[in-house]
Design a protein around this motif. Sequence first.
Motif, PDB file in Angstrom:
ATOM      1  N   ILE A  79      -0.085  -2.581  -5.972  1.00  0.00           N
ATOM      2  CA  ILE A  79       0.126  -3.114  -7.553  1.00  0.00           C
ATOM      3  C   ILE A  79       1.732  -2.287  -7.359  1.00  0.00           C
ATOM      4  CG2 ILE A  79       0.500  -1.361  -9.473  1.00  0.00           C
ATOM      5  CD1 ILE A  79      -2.803  -0.093  -8.429  1.00  0.00           C
ATOM      6  N   ASN A  80       2.177  -2.963  -7.921  1.00  0.00           N
ATOM      7  CA  ASN A  80       4.105  -3.138  -8.393  1.00  0.00           C
ATOM      8  C   ASN A  80       4.389  -2.332  -9.298  1.00  0.00           C
ATOM      9  OD1 ASN A  80       6.759  -3.577  -7.928  1.00  0.00           O
ATOM     10  ND2 ASN A  80       6.951  -6.009  -8.402  1.00  0.00           N
ATOM     11  N   LEU A  81       5.149  -1.477  -8.862  1.00  0.00           N
ATOM     12  CA  LEU A  81       5.186  -0.860 -10.098  1.00  0.00           C
ATOM     13  C   LEU A  81       6.902  -0.974 -10.667  1.00  0.00           C
ATOM     14  CD1 LEU A  81       3.280   2.478  -8.927  1.00  0.00           C
ATOM     15  CD2 LEU A  81       2.904   0.922 -11.202  1.00  0.00           C
ATOM     16  N   LYS A  82       7.397  -1.442  -9.237  1.00  0.00           N
ATOM     17  CA  LYS A  82       8.915  -1.614  -9.934  1.00  0.00           C
ATOM     18  C   LYS A  82       9.463  -2.086 -11.123  1.00  0.00           C
ATOM     19  CE  LYS A  82       9.992  -2.086  -5.173  1.00  0.00           C
ATOM     20  NZ  LYS A  82      11.507  -0.903  -5.244  1.00  0.00           N
ATOM     21  N   GLN A  83      10.801  -2.375 -11.306  1.00  0.00           N
ATOM     22  CA  GLN A  83      11.411  -3.602 -12.529  1.00  0.00           C
ATOM     23  C   GLN A  83      11.137  -4.725 -11.824  1.00  0.00           C
ATOM     24  OE1 GLN A  83      11.389  -2.632 -15.350  1.00  0.00           O
ATOM     25  NE2 GLN A  83      10.085  -0.834 -14.389  1.00  0.00           N
ATOM     26  N   GLN A  84      11.615  -5.686 -10.649  1.00  0.00           N
ATOM     27  CA  GLN A  84      11.795  -6.427  -9.752  1.00  0.00           C
ATOM     28  C   GLN A  84      10.480  -7.141  -9.045  1.00  0.00           C
ATOM     29  OE1 GLN A  84      14.917  -5.293  -8.503  1.00  0.00           O
ATOM     30  NE2 GLN A  84      14.001  -4.596  -6.426  1.00  0.00           N
ATOM     31  N   ALA A  85      10.286  -8.286  -8.708  1.00  0.00           N
ATOM     32  CA  ALA A  85       9.492  -8.450  -8.190  1.00  0.00           C
ATOM     33  C   ALA A  85       9.885  -8.522  -6.882  1.00  0.00           C
ATOM     34  CB  ALA A  85       9.793 -10.203  -8.351  1.00  0.00           C
ATOM     35  N   ILE A  86       8.224  -8.612  -6.206  1.00  0.00           N
ATOM     36  CA  ILE A  86       7.791  -8.072  -4.297  1.00  0.00           C
ATOM     37  C   ILE A  86       7.961  -9.995  -4.014  1.00  0.00           C
ATOM     38  CG2 ILE A  86       8.812  -5.925  -4.165  1.00  0.00           C
ATOM     39  CD1 ILE A  86       5.586  -6.329  -3.699  1.00  0.00           C
ATOM     40  N   GLU A  87       8.592  -9.917  -2.420  1.00  0.00           N
ATOM     41  CA  GLU A  87       7.984 -11.231  -2.495  1.00  0.00           C
ATOM     42  C   GLU A  87       7.103 -11.590  -0.877  1.00  0.00           C
ATOM     43  OE1 GLU A  87      10.974 -14.423  -4.299  1.00  0.00           O
ATOM     44  OE2 GLU A  87      12.203 -12.584  -3.301  1.00  0.00           O
ATOM     45  N   ASN A  88       6.925 -12.452  -0.133  1.00  0.00           N
ATOM     46  CA  ASN A  88       6.155 -12.413   0.795  1.00  0.00           C
ATOM     47  C   ASN A  88       5.806 -11.228   1.209  1.00  0.00           C
ATOM     48  OD1 ASN A  88       7.930 -14.839   0.745  1.00  0.00           O
ATOM     49  ND2 ASN A  88       9.223 -14.512   1.586  1.00  0.00           N
ATOM     50  N   VAL A  89       5.202 -10.978   0.359  1.00  0.00           N
ATOM     51  CA  VAL A  89       3.850  -9.604   1.122  1.00  0.00           C
ATOM     52  C   VAL A  89       2.812  -9.655   1.610  1.00  0.00           C
ATOM     53  CG1 VAL A  89       2.693  -7.582   0.007  1.00  0.00           C
ATOM     54  CG2 VAL A  89       4.303  -8.905  -1.422  1.00  0.00           C
ATOM     55  N   LEU A  90       2.895  -8.738   3.319  1.00  0.00           N
ATOM     56  CA  LEU A  90       2.139  -9.257   4.354  1.00  0.00           C
ATOM     57  C   LEU A  90       1.733  -7.719   4.509  1.00  0.00           C
ATOM     58  CD1 LEU A  90       1.095 -11.145   7.047  1.00  0.00           C
ATOM     59  CD2 LEU A  90       3.072  -9.783   8.242  1.00  0.00           C
ATOM     60  N   ILE A  91      -0.167  -8.192   4.777  1.00  0.00           N
ATOM     61  CA  ILE A  91      -0.216  -6.437   4.022  1.00  0.00           C
ATOM     62  C   ILE A  91      -1.713  -6.910   5.382  1.00  0.00           C
ATOM     63  CG2 ILE A  91      -2.496  -5.613   3.137  1.00  0.00           C
ATOM     64  CD1 ILE A  91      -1.007  -7.149   0.642  1.00  0.00           C
ATOM     65  N   THR A  92      -1.936  -6.185   6.319  1.00  0.00           N
ATOM     66  CA  THR A  92      -2.481  -6.034   7.556  1.00  0.00           C
ATOM     67  C   THR A  92      -3.474  -4.812   7.054  1.00  0.00           C
ATOM     68  OG1 THR A  92      -1.503  -4.528   9.673  1.00  0.00           O
ATOM     69  CG2 THR A  92      -1.227  -6.930   8.982  1.00  0.00           C
ATOM     70  N   SER A  93      -4.793  -4.872   7.543  1.00  0.00           N
ATOM     71  CA  SER A  93      -5.555  -3.758   7.119  1.00  0.00           C
ATOM     72  C   SER A  93      -7.116  -3.445   8.199  1.00  0.00           C
ATOM     73  CB  SER A  93      -6.784  -3.928   6.004  1.00  0.00           C
ATOM     74  OG  SER A  93      -7.463  -4.899   5.725  1.00  0.00           O
ATOM     75  N   LYS A  94      -6.547  -2.312   8.988  1.00  0.00           N
ATOM     76  CA  LYS A  94      -7.802  -2.350   9.612  1.00  0.00           C
ATOM     77  C   LYS A  94      -8.371  -0.401   9.284  1.00  0.00           C
ATOM     78  CE  LYS A  94      -4.549  -0.195  13.102  1.00  0.00           C
ATOM     79  NZ  LYS A  94      -3.995  -0.759  13.955  1.00  0.00           N
ATOM     80  N   GLY A  95      -9.437  -0.415   9.749  1.00  0.00           N
ATOM     81  CA  GLY A  95     -10.359   0.794   9.775  1.00  0.00           C
ATOM     82  C   GLY A  95     -10.476   1.487  11.237  1.00  0.00           C
ATOM     83  N   TYR A  96     -10.502   3.174  11.656  1.00  0.00           N
ATOM     84  CA  TYR A  96     -10.616   3.331  12.545  1.00  0.00           C
ATOM     85  C   TYR A  96     -10.862   4.348  12.810  1.00  0.00           C
ATOM     86  CZ  TYR A  96      -6.199   4.875  11.880  1.00  0.00           C
ATOM     87  OH  TYR A  96      -4.562   5.400  10.976  1.00  0.00           O
ATOM     88  N   GLY A  97     -11.530   5.646  13.453  1.00  0.00           N
ATOM     89  CA  GLY A  97     -11.657   7.270  13.443  1.00  0.00           C
ATOM     90  C   GLY A  97     -13.656   7.271  14.229  1.00  0.00           C
ATOM     91  N   GLU A  98     -13.597   8.108  13.638  1.00  0.00           N
ATOM     92  CA  GLU A  98     -15.073   8.289  14.520  1.00  0.00           C
ATOM     93  C   GLU A  98     -16.453   8.784  13.530  1.00  0.00           C
ATOM     94  OE1 GLU A  98     -16.667  12.814  16.711  1.00  0.00           O
ATOM     95  OE2 GLU A  98     -14.785  11.751  17.142  1.00  0.00           O
ATOM     96  N   LYS A  99     -17.416   7.730  13.559  1.00  0.00           N
ATOM     97  CA  LYS A  99     -18.654   7.782  13.083  1.00  0.00           C
ATOM     98  C   LYS A  99     -20.019   7.987  14.420  1.00  0.00           C
ATOM     99  CE  LYS A  99     -21.028   5.408   9.334  1.00  0.00           C
ATOM    100  NZ  LYS A  99     -20.238   4.573   8.533  1.00  0.00           N
ATOM    101  N   ASP A 100     -20.611   8.927  13.149  1.00  0.00           N
ATOM    102  CA  ASP A 100     -22.138   9.527  14.258  1.00  0.00           C
ATOM    103  C   ASP A 100     -20.978   9.850  15.771  1.00  0.00           C
ATOM    104  OD1 ASP A 100     -23.520   8.748  11.936  1.00  0.00           O
ATOM    105  OD2 ASP A 100     -23.337   7.382  12.405  1.00  0.00           O
ATOM    106  N   GLY A 101     -20.218  10.071  15.954  1.00  0.00           N
ATOM    107  CA  GLY A 101     -19.846  10.888  17.510  1.00  0.00           C
ATOM    108  C   GLY A 101     -19.124  10.245  18.449  1.00  0.00           C
TER     109      GLY A 101
END
Length: 134
Positions: free
Chosen positions: A34-56
């Motif tokens: 969500i861009n809550l700014k009063q101006q546009a943002i450009e060339n938005v690059l997003i990396t996503s990942k999940g990590y942690g412990e599950k069932d030990g």
Amino acid sequence: MIKDLPQNIVEDIAVAVALEKESIESKVWYVYIINLKQQAIENVLITSKGYGEKDGEQVKTSTLRHMIPLIEAGKFALIEPIDEQTFGLNNEYWISYYIGKDIYDKKFIFLPESIVDGNFIKLPVLNKVGVMIK
């Protein structure tokens, strides 16, 4: 040298996990920027990942990359769907974007079990229910 670089602090950008649909059998969740700014943002690059412990055991999800050319002021963009089974992990979204020639970046991390009913709010701009990190 590093002291000479601008800080470029990320403000008025949020990542939200929103409940899209709910049925007796399942819930459908999406992640948005969500861009809550009063101006546009450009060339938005997003990396996503999940990590942690599950069932030990240590668990890692695949790292996904997304590119959004432009997000206008006061608007949002869909990043990806998210599976409820990953809510017990750290869900990390690293966002980089430009305003003019300046680059900004920040990590947004939904901690394990943070995407729960008790943390739900009405998400700005989206007008949906979910959890938001700003």
